[in-house]
Design a protein around this motif. Structure first.
Motif, PDB file in Angstrom:
ATOM      1  N   ASP A 181      53.563  46.846  36.858  1.00  0.00           N
ATOM      2  CA  ASP A 181      52.619  47.397  37.824  1.00  0.00           C
ATOM      3  C   ASP A 181      51.389  46.497  37.878  1.00  0.00           C
ATOM      4  O   ASP A 181      50.684  46.347  36.873  1.00  0.00           O
ATOM      5  N   ARG A 239      36.373  47.337  44.144  1.00  0.00           N
ATOM      6  CA  ARG A 239      37.803  47.464  43.865  1.00  0.00           C
ATOM      7  C   ARG A 239      38.151  47.201  42.392  1.00  0.00           C
ATOM      8  O   ARG A 239      39.327  47.076  42.053  1.00  0.00           O
ATOM      9  N   LEU A 244      45.080  43.158  46.183  1.00  0.00           N
ATOM     10  CA  LEU A 244      44.324  44.297  45.656  1.00  0.00           C
ATOM     11  C   LEU A 244      42.811  44.084  45.709  1.00  0.00           C
ATOM     12  O   LEU A 244      42.060  45.049  45.962  1.00  0.00           O
ATOM     13  N   HIS A 250      48.543  46.943  38.947  1.00  0.00           N
ATOM     14  CA  HIS A 250      47.313  47.653  38.613  1.00  0.00           C
ATOM     15  C   HIS A 250      47.016  47.578  37.114  1.00  0.00           C
ATOM     16  O   HIS A 250      45.889  47.853  36.691  1.00  0.00           O
ATOM     17  N   ARG A 302      40.981  48.952  40.545  1.00  0.00           N
ATOM     18  CA  ARG A 302      42.372  48.726  40.932  1.00  0.00           C
ATOM     19  C   ARG A 302      43.144  47.910  39.893  1.00  0.00           C
ATOM     20  O   ARG A 302      44.367  47.823  39.956  1.00  0.00           O
ATOM     21  N   VAL A 303      42.397  47.276  38.979  1.00  0.00           N
ATOM     22  CA  VAL A 303      43.007  46.500  37.894  1.00  0.00           C
ATOM     23  C   VAL A 303      42.367  46.952  36.580  1.00  0.00           C
ATOM     24  O   VAL A 303      41.667  47.958  36.537  1.00  0.00           O
TER      25      VAL A 303
END
Length: 274
Positions: free
Chosen positions: A159, A184, A269, A161, A187-188
Motif C-alpha cells: 500500500d 497531503r 498522492l 500510503h 497520505r504517507v
C-alpha cells in the motif's frame, strides 16, 4: 573507470579525521558565521574543502573542482559546471547546522561528474567512520567498493500510503506546491528529517526509509546521493519527471523512491492536481 574508488575513500576519511572531527563540539562563536540567512559555514567546512580540493585536482587534473564554499565566494564556478566535460563537486560538511550544534548527523559528500551526470560518488560519515560509494553501473557499497556491504533500497510496502520518508517541502518560490504537499502529509508516513542530505541518502540506500522529497537542489548536496541511491536500486527524478542533472539547481523538487511504481504513486498522492 580507472579511478581507485577506495583510495579516494581513504583520502576523504583521513581529511575528515584531521580537519573535521577535532573541531566537532569544540567550535567557538568566532568559528561559525552566516553566509546568508540561516546558511552557516564553520572553520571546519573551510579547512575540509581546502584540504580536499588540491587532492582531487591532482587525481584528475583535467576536471573542474567545485566546492560549496568556493562557489559561495565565486558564483561563476557554478555556471562553469554546466559546460564542464568532467568535474568534482564537494560538500565539505553537509549538515553544517547539525555539526555546529554538536549533533552527529553530518557528512562529507563528493561526486565526480561526466557532462553533468554523476559517475562516481562518496558519502563519508566522520562520526561512524564509514563511507558509502558508488560507480555508475557497479552498484553501491558501504566500507569497500565491491568488497564491503552492498547497499540496497527498501522493499516498498504493498500500500503506497504506508511508504515512509521525509518531506522537505520548502519549494522555494512555489507556495502553492508547498501548501499542497503539507496538506497531503497524512497520505504517507512522514518521518523526521535528519537535516542533512548525506544522512537522508544513506538512510535511503540502506533501506531504512522509503522516500525523500528534496526542494533545495545545489549539486554538492545531491550529485553523490543520487548516484548512490540509483546504484542501490532506487528511482529518483525531478517533479516534472525529468532525470537528475547536477547543474539544474532551480528545479522545483527532487523525489527519491525505491522503485518506479512507488515514485509514480508518491507523485500522484503528493504532487499531482486533483
Amino acid at each position: 573507470m580507472t579511478l581507485d574508488i577506495d583510495k579516494v575513500s581513504a583520502l576523504i576519511a583521513q581529511a575528515a579525521a584531521e580537519e573535521v572531527m577535532p573541531r566537532f563540539t569544540k567550535l567557538s562563536a568566532e568559528d561559525v558565521r552566516e553566509k546568508g540567512p540561516g546558511d552557516l559555514v564553520t572553520v571546519a567546512d573551510e579547512a575540509m574543502e581546502h584540504r580536499l580540493t588540491p587532492i582531487l585536482a591532482r587525481l584528475m587534473p583535467e576536471a573542474l573542482v567545485v566546492g560549496e564554499e568556493a562557489a559561495a565566494a565565486d558564483p561563476g564556478l557554478l555556471e562553469r559546471l554546466a559546460s564542464a566535460r568532467s568535474a568534482w563537486v564537494i560538500d565539505p560538511i553537509d549538515g553544517t547546522s547539525n555539526f555546529a550544534e554538536g549533533r552527529p548527523f553530518f557528512g562529507v559528500m563528493v561526486a565526480l561528474l561526466d557532462r553533468g551526470e554523476p559517475v562516481a560518488a562518496w558519502i563519508h560519515d566522520p562520526v561512524a567512520r564509514s563511507t558509502a560509494t558508488a560507480v555508475k553501473g557497479e552498484g553501491a557499497w558501504l566500507d569497500g567498493h565491491r568488497t564491503g556491504r552492498r547497499l540496497g533500497v527498501s522493499v516498498p510496502p504493498a500500500d503506497p500510503h504506508d511508504l515512509k520518508g521525509t518531506l522537505n517541502s520548502g519549494f522555494f518560490g512555489d507556495r502553492v506546491l508547498a501548501q499542497r504537499v503539507q496538506s497531503r502529509r497524512d497520505r504517507v508516513k512522514p518521518v523526521k528529517s535528519l537535516r542533512a542530505a548525506a544522512h537522508e541518502y544513506l538512510r535511503l540506500a540502506k533501506g531504512e526509509a522509503d522516500f525523500t522529497l528534496f526542494t533545495k537542489l545545489m549539486p554538492w548536496d545531491h550529485a553523490p546521493g543520487v548516484l548512490i541511491h540509483r546504484e542501490a536500486g532506487g528511482t529518483g527524478r525531478y517533479l516534472d519527471r525529468s532525470p537528475y542533472r547536477a547543474e539544474l539547481t532551480k528545479a522545483v523538487g527532487l523525489l527519491m523512491a525505491p522503485d518506479e511504481t512507488s515514485w509514480l504513486a508518491l507523485h500522484r498522492l503528493l504532487i499531482e492536481d486533483e
